[in-house]
Design a protein around this motif. Structure first.
Motif, PDB file in Angstrom:
ATOM      1  N   UNK A  36      -4.530  17.764  26.737  1.00  0.00           N
ATOM      2  CA  UNK A  36      -3.465  18.409  25.934  1.00  0.00           C
ATOM      3  C   UNK A  36      -3.163  19.818  26.638  1.00  0.00           C
ATOM      4  N   UNK A  37      -4.201  20.556  26.898  1.00  0.00           N
ATOM      5  CA  UNK A  37      -3.933  21.928  27.330  1.00  0.00           C
ATOM      6  C   UNK A  37      -3.591  22.144  28.891  1.00  0.00           C
ATOM      7  N   UNK A  38      -3.771  20.823  29.469  1.00  0.00           N
ATOM      8  CA  UNK A  38      -3.422  21.103  30.989  1.00  0.00           C
ATOM      9  C   UNK A  38      -1.567  21.262  31.100  1.00  0.00           C
ATOM     10  N   UNK A  39      -0.832  20.768  30.067  1.00  0.00           N
ATOM     11  CA  UNK A  39       0.395  20.788  30.350  1.00  0.00           C
ATOM     12  C   UNK A  39       0.999  22.358  30.384  1.00  0.00           C
ATOM     13  N   UNK A  40       0.106  23.226  29.854  1.00  0.00           N
ATOM     14  CA  UNK A  40       0.274  24.788  30.016  1.00  0.00           C
ATOM     15  C   UNK A  40      -0.122  25.588  30.876  1.00  0.00           C
ATOM     16  N   UNK A  41      -1.147  24.644  31.957  1.00  0.00           N
ATOM     17  CA  UNK A  41      -1.880  25.399  33.050  1.00  0.00           C
ATOM     18  C   UNK A  41      -0.997  25.585  34.243  1.00  0.00           C
ATOM     19  N   UNK A  42      -1.613  26.451  35.008  1.00  0.00           N
ATOM     20  CA  UNK A  42      -1.178  26.403  36.466  1.00  0.00           C
ATOM     21  C   UNK A  42      -1.726  25.229  37.415  1.00  0.00           C
ATOM     22  N   UNK A  43      -1.311  24.972  38.584  1.00  0.00           N
ATOM     23  CA  UNK A  43      -1.959  23.686  39.388  1.00  0.00           C
ATOM     24  C   UNK A  43      -3.329  24.123  39.651  1.00  0.00           C
ATOM     25  N   UNK A  44      -3.623  25.276  40.086  1.00  0.00           N
ATOM     26  CA  UNK A  44      -5.070  25.701  40.123  1.00  0.00           C
ATOM     27  C   UNK A  44      -6.090  25.424  38.872  1.00  0.00           C
ATOM     28  N   UNK A  45      -5.566  25.930  37.635  1.00  0.00           N
ATOM     29  CA  UNK A  45      -6.160  25.335  36.531  1.00  0.00           C
ATOM     30  C   UNK A  45      -6.314  23.924  36.159  1.00  0.00           C
ATOM     31  N   UNK A  46      -5.101  23.083  36.506  1.00  0.00           N
ATOM     32  CA  UNK A  46      -5.092  21.659  36.229  1.00  0.00           C
ATOM     33  C   UNK A  46      -6.228  21.215  37.405  1.00  0.00           C
ATOM     34  N   UNK A  47      -6.128  21.516  38.644  1.00  0.00           N
ATOM     35  CA  UNK A  47      -7.237  21.128  39.429  1.00  0.00           C
ATOM     36  C   UNK A  47      -8.923  21.345  38.932  1.00  0.00           C
ATOM     37  N   UNK A  48      -9.002  22.479  38.476  1.00  0.00           N
ATOM     38  CA  UNK A  48     -10.203  22.873  37.747  1.00  0.00           C
ATOM     39  C   UNK A  48     -10.537  21.961  36.757  1.00  0.00           C
ATOM     40  N   UNK A  49      -9.599  21.594  35.858  1.00  0.00           N
ATOM     41  CA  UNK A  49      -9.826  20.967  34.700  1.00  0.00           C
ATOM     42  C   UNK A  49     -10.117  19.557  35.018  1.00  0.00           C
ATOM     43  N   UNK A  50      -9.428  18.877  36.149  1.00  0.00           N
ATOM     44  CA  UNK A  50      -9.697  17.774  36.729  1.00  0.00           C
ATOM     45  C   UNK A  50     -11.139  17.331  37.173  1.00  0.00           C
ATOM     46  N   UNK A  51     -11.559  18.325  37.993  1.00  0.00           N
ATOM     47  CA  UNK A  51     -12.974  18.518  38.574  1.00  0.00           C
ATOM     48  C   UNK A  51     -13.918  18.448  37.207  1.00  0.00           C
ATOM     49  N   UNK A  52     -13.495  19.279  36.219  1.00  0.00           N
ATOM     50  CA  UNK A  52     -14.366  19.370  35.156  1.00  0.00           C
ATOM     51  C   UNK A  52     -14.470  17.958  34.642  1.00  0.00           C
ATOM     52  N   UNK A  53     -13.424  17.523  34.228  1.00  0.00           N
ATOM     53  CA  UNK A  53     -13.410  16.229  33.522  1.00  0.00           C
ATOM     54  C   UNK A  53     -14.270  15.002  34.579  1.00  0.00           C
ATOM     55  N   UNK A  54     -14.053  15.184  35.554  1.00  0.00           N
ATOM     56  CA  UNK A  54     -14.784  13.954  36.544  1.00  0.00           C
ATOM     57  C   UNK A  54     -16.457  14.131  36.322  1.00  0.00           C
ATOM     58  N   UNK A  55     -16.621  15.451  36.066  1.00  0.00           N
ATOM     59  CA  UNK A  55     -18.062  15.766  35.782  1.00  0.00           C
ATOM     60  C   UNK A  55     -18.650  15.324  34.595  1.00  0.00           C
ATOM     61  N   UNK A  56     -17.636  15.443  33.373  1.00  0.00           N
ATOM     62  CA  UNK A  56     -17.740  15.042  31.931  1.00  0.00           C
ATOM     63  C   UNK A  56     -18.087  13.485  32.198  1.00  0.00           C
ATOM     64  N   UNK A  57     -17.159  12.715  32.802  1.00  0.00           N
ATOM     65  CA  UNK A  57     -17.192  11.561  32.867  1.00  0.00           C
ATOM     66  C   UNK A  57     -18.485  11.026  33.552  1.00  0.00           C
TER      67      UNK A  57
END
Length: 77
Positions: A36-57
């Motif tokens: 939900x918060x990624x839509x308000x994020x920069x591309x770098x922040x989105x990449x960081x979130x994607x990486x973090x979500x991979x670790x969460x998974x």
């Protein structure tokens, strides 16, 4: 001699399955919130979130394996 009786607490695994299930649910909720918060994020922040979500998974997968192990252990008691 030590005047205190410092002994480790006995291993109580009775509620481990429930605790692990709660941890899985919390982690899933964190992933959903991050989407939900990624839509308000920069591309770098989105990449960081994607990486973090991979670790969460990956962590969820490990917790689910641990839930299976704990459940088997409880069935043997």
């Amino acid at each position: 001699m030590n005047k205190y009786n410092n002994h480790p607490k006995p291993d109580n695994r009775k509620d481990n399955v429930e605790k692990l299930q709660n941890m899985v649910q919390d982690t899933i909720e964190n992933i959903e919130a991050s989407h939900e918060t990624m839509q308000f994020s920069s591309e770098k922040e989105k990449q960081n979130v994607k990486e973090k979500n991979k670790r969460r998974e990956d962590a969820i997968q490990g917790m689910r394996e641990e839930i299976k192990d704990e459940y088997r252990h409880q069935q043997q008691e």
